[in-house]
Scaffold this active site. Structure first.
Site, mmCIF file in Angstrom:
data_model
loop_
_atom_site.group_PDB
_atom_site.id
_atom_site.type_symbol
_atom_site.label_atom_id
_atom_site.label_comp_id
_atom_site.label_asym_id
_atom_site.label_seq_id
_atom_site.Cartn_x
_atom_site.Cartn_y
_atom_site.Cartn_z
ATOM 1 N N ASN A 79 -30.184 -22.357 -11.077
ATOM 2 C CA ASN A 79 -29.498 -21.313 -10.312
ATOM 3 C C ASN A 79 -30.081 -21.086 -8.929
ATOM 4 O O ASN A 79 -29.759 -20.088 -8.277
ATOM 5 C CB ASN A 79 -29.514 -20.002 -11.110
ATOM 6 C CG ASN A 79 -28.945 -20.166 -12.504
ATOM 7 O OD1 ASN A 79 -29.684 -20.130 -13.482
ATOM 8 N ND2 ASN A 79 -27.647 -20.398 -12.603
ATOM 9 N N ILE A 87 -29.564 -18.568 -3.963
ATOM 10 C CA ILE A 87 -29.646 -18.077 -5.330
ATOM 11 C C ILE A 87 -28.265 -17.740 -5.862
ATOM 12 O O ILE A 87 -27.457 -17.112 -5.163
ATOM 13 C CB ILE A 87 -30.525 -16.807 -5.390
ATOM 14 C CG1 ILE A 87 -31.923 -17.079 -4.825
ATOM 15 C CG2 ILE A 87 -30.608 -16.262 -6.812
ATOM 16 C CD1 ILE A 87 -32.691 -15.825 -4.461
ATOM 17 N N CYS A 88 -28.000 -18.128 -7.100
ATOM 18 C CA CYS A 88 -26.776 -17.735 -7.787
ATOM 19 C C CYS A 88 -27.148 -16.677 -8.824
ATOM 20 O O CYS A 88 -27.677 -16.998 -9.889
ATOM 21 C CB CYS A 88 -26.117 -18.936 -8.458
ATOM 22 S SG CYS A 88 -24.552 -18.538 -9.281
ATOM 23 N N LEU A 89 -26.911 -15.406 -8.502
ATOM 24 C CA LEU A 89 -27.235 -14.301 -9.393
ATOM 25 C C LEU A 89 -26.239 -13.177 -9.133
ATOM 26 O O LEU A 89 -26.082 -12.736 -7.999
ATOM 27 C CB LEU A 89 -28.670 -13.814 -9.151
ATOM 28 C CG LEU A 89 -29.181 -12.695 -10.065
ATOM 29 C CD1 LEU A 89 -29.229 -13.161 -11.517
ATOM 30 C CD2 LEU A 89 -30.558 -12.219 -9.614
ATOM 31 N N ASP A 120 -23.471 -21.761 -14.803
ATOM 32 C CA ASP A 120 -23.050 -21.216 -13.512
ATOM 33 C C ASP A 120 -24.102 -21.597 -12.473
ATOM 34 O O ASP A 120 -24.801 -20.742 -11.932
ATOM 35 C CB ASP A 120 -22.904 -19.693 -13.614
ATOM 36 C CG ASP A 120 -22.349 -19.082 -12.330
ATOM 37 O OD1 ASP A 120 -21.662 -19.802 -11.566
ATOM 38 O OD2 ASP A 120 -22.615 -17.887 -12.082
#
Length: 220
Positions: A79, A87-89, A120
Site C-alpha cells: 500500500n 500511500i493508499c489509506l 487495494d
C-alpha cells in the site's frame, strides 16, 4: 479552533506521550503547514526496529480536509509506492474525519505496516509478491527496513544485509534465476527489469511457458 492552534495542540500531545515513540516536527518554524513525522516499525513484522519518516503537508482547510502524507523512508509494502512513497489509506482520502489527528494518522500508518491490504494496492508489483510468496516478501521488506530505515533484521535474511545486497535482492528476485539467464548471455540489469515487469521472483525449472515468456521479453 484555528488551524495553527490545532496543530500546536497536536504537537504538544505528541511531546507529552514519549512512550508512543512518535515524533512530529516542523520542517521550518516559519511554515506551520509542512511537517515531518516519524514512528517505529511494529514488532513482529519485517519493519521491526526501523524508524519511518513521513512527509506531512497540512492544507488550509485542516482539520476538515486530510493532510497529504507520503513516506520519505523507502518502504517495501503493498500500500506504499516503492518509488514515490505515496500511500493508499482510506483515512487519508474519503474516510477522513476532523476528529483524526496527525498523531492518530501516523498510528494508522504504523498499523498499515502491520496489516497490509494487497487487494487495494498502491504498488502492484509489491502486492503480487506479497500474495504469491509471503516468506520471500517478508525477507525483502526486512532488507529494505535494514537498508533504509535503520532496522536490524536479526539475522533472519539468509545472510543478505546492507553490505552485500544487490538489485535482485531489493526486489525479492531469486539470484539463481538471474544467474540462469545471465549464463545465456543476457545482461543482469535487463533480466531484473523484465522479471520485475512480469512479476516473476522465482521459477520452477519445468515451467517452460514462463521461461519462454521471459526469454521472449529479453530478446525484444
Amino acid at each position: 479552533m484555528s488551524r495553527a492552534k490545532r496543530i500546536m495542540k497536536e504537537m504538544q500531545a505528541v511531546q507529552d506521550d514519549p512512550e508512543a515513540h512518535i515524533t512530529l516536527e516542523f520542517v521550518s518554524e516559519s511554515d506551520i503547514h509542512h511537517l515531518k513525522g516519524s514512528f517505529l516499525g511494529p514488532p513482529g513484522t519485517p519493519y521491526e526496529n526501523g524508524t519511518f519518516i513521513v512527509d506531512i503537508e497540512v492544507p488550509m482547510e485542516y482539520p476538515f480536509k486530510p493532510p497529504k502524507m507520503k513516506f520519505d523512508t523507502k518502504v517495501y509494502h503493498p500500500n506504499i509506492s516503492s518509488v514515490t512513497g505515496a500511500i493508499c489509506l482510506d483515512i487519508l482520502k474519503n474516510a477522513w474525519s476532523p476528529v483524526i489527528t496527525l498523531k492518530s494518522a501516523l498510528i494508522s500508518l504504523q498499523a498499515l505496516l502491520q496489516s497490509p491490504e494487497p487487494s487495494d494496492p498502491q504498488d502492484a508489483e509489491v502486492a503480487q509478491h506479497y500474495l504469491k510468496d509471503r516468506e520471500s516478501f517478508n525477507k525483502t521488506a526486512a532488507l529494505w527496513t535494514q537498508l533504509y530505515a535503520g532496522g536490524n533484521n536479526n539475522g533472519n535474511n539468509d545472510g543478505i544485509n546492507a553490505s552485500n545486497a544487490d538489485e535482485a535482492d531489493l526486489y525479492g528476485i531469486s539470484q539463481e534465476l538471474v544467474q540462469e539467464f545471465e549464463s545465456q548471455g543476457f545482461q543482469k540489469d535487463r533480466i531484473i527489469e523484465v522479471l520485475r515487469r512480469l512479476g516473476i521472483k522465482s521459477l520452477d525449472p519445468n515451467d517452460n511457458d514462463s521461461i519462454n515468456r521471459v526469454i521472449e521479453e529479453l530478446l525484444k
